[in-house]
Design a protein around this motif. Structure first.
Motif: not given
Length: 387
Positions: A179-188, A346-361
């Motif tokens: 849900l957190y990552i959904f919010g980040v990509f929704l906003n972007m 890294f701020n909250a937005n950068a951390q969310a992108l890190m989590i998404a990119l990391y979990i993808a692999m």
């Protein structure tokens, strides 16, 4: 609802990214701000938890490692740590060479750091009880004190704290990450930035997949040279452990298979029984490589500092902090949030992108970790075995 719970973390994150991109194209700002508000609250909770994750996981981890004092332990820890740092430095070197041109081909650097243009409806501030570095120093001090003083009461206390933190991660963070990552990509997407980010991510993932194969090859070439055996035969023997880790995304769950295949490679029972479970905790070459590559990508995208000295400090700290990673999918990136925030800023937005990119692999990093454990066991066996 039950069927949704049975879906793994990676599929849920992928679904969240896709839905975020799709819904961001047409949802009104009033709805997008609902998810911006959730992300603001969740990021505050993450910031509060990061020092607790360090104290609750690093302290008992150091205490556990310190109990088995002796030359075998020291040698194994040094090799595992050195290999983890080397893999991360390889990622930094490769990324510094390739990533800038890859990012440039997407049409320039999107300003991710400023992507949270929509404001939340309300905010709640949850300050952490201690800062990250204080928590890390505290963890080392008490972890070593417990280990050398054999402080059983303190050990039980921190084991209880580890249980609480593990549950907080498993029940209070991991389930809400999609849900957190959904919010980040929704906003972007709403701000017109998701397309460039996705294109960059696709290229970076391909580079990381190639790197993780290269790491396994050099690990077994070194081990093969030490034991004077064909490195590719040794690596092929470890294939079942690699595939098991690929399916479970858990080093802990793969230990029985890793141990069996390491024994099949001719490592003695005593050495394999000691090295494999220990390295499942301390040898994280694949994870360190992925996190470093992803962090460098985010730094390039957001215009953050990424010089070698800064990243060397980050890598040295990351390779220690990740020992705290719990044996659950995504555990390493949770532990890595501390140095990402305190060292790389890294701020909250950068951390969310890190989590998404990391979990993808995630599963590929775990597979690299556990397969490399067999190479370390071969080298240690050669040094200590009486055969």
């Amino acid at each position: 609802m039950k069927a949704l719970k049975n879906i793994g973390l990676l599929p849920r994150v992928i679904i969240a990214i896709v839905l975020g991109v799709v819904f961001g194209l047409f949802l009104p700002s009033s709805v997008v701000r609902v998810f911006v508000t959730f992300n603001s609250l969740f990021s505050q909770f993450l910031g509060f938890m990061i020092p607790l994750i360090i104290i609750g996981l690093v302290t008992p981890a150091i205490a556990d490692i310190g109990r088995g004092a002796g030359k075998l332990l020291v040698v194994t820890v040094v090799i595992a740590y050195a290999d983890t740092v080397l893999a991360a430095l390889l990622a930094y070197g490769t990324g510094s060479w390739l990533f800038p041109s890859m990012i440039a081909t997407t049409g320039g650097l999107p300003h991710i750091a400023k992507s949270m243009e929509l404001t939340p409806y309300f905010t709640i501030t949850i300050p952490p009880m201690v800062d990250v570095m204080s928590g890390l120093v505290f963890s080392f001090l008490f972890g070593l004190g417990i280990a050398y003083g054999d402080l059983k009461t303190s050990k039980r206390l921190f084991d209880d704290l580890r249980y609480v933190v593990d549950k907080a991660i498993a029940k209070g963070i991991i389930p809400f990450l999609p849900l957190y990552i959904f919010g980040v990509f929704l906003n972007m997407t709403y701000n017109g930035q998701a397309g460039k980010i996705m294109l960059v991510f696709a290229q970076i993932i391909l580079v990381i997949l190639v790197l993780h194969v290269f790491i396994l090859v050099y690990q077994y070439c070194i081990a093969g040279a030490i034991v004077r055996r064909n490195p590719f035969r040794l690596l092929l023997t470890m294939l079942p452990a690699y595939l098991t880790a690929l399916g479970t995304s858990s080093s802990a769950a793969t230990i029985p298979v890793t141990l069996a295949r390491t024994l099949k490679n001719g490592v003695s029972n005593a050495i394999a029984g000691f090295v494999v479970p220990l390295c499942a905790t301390i040898h994280l070459s694949g994870s360190a490589m992925k996190i470093t590559a992803c962090a460098l990508t985010i730094c390039l995208l957001t215009g953050r500092a990424h010089d070698f000295g800064l990243f060397l400090y980050f890598i040295l700290m990351l390779s220690i902090v990740m020992v705290a990673a719990p044996g659950v999918p995504g555990g390493a990136i949770m532990a890595a949030l501390a140095p990402l925030a305190s060292i790389l800023g890294f701020n909250a937005n950068a951390q969310a992108l890190m989590i998404a990119l990391y979990i993808a692999m995630d599963s590929f990093g775990t597979a690299c970790n556990v397969t490399g454990d067999g190479a370390i066991a071969l080298a240690v066996d050669k040094m200590f075995s009486r055969k």
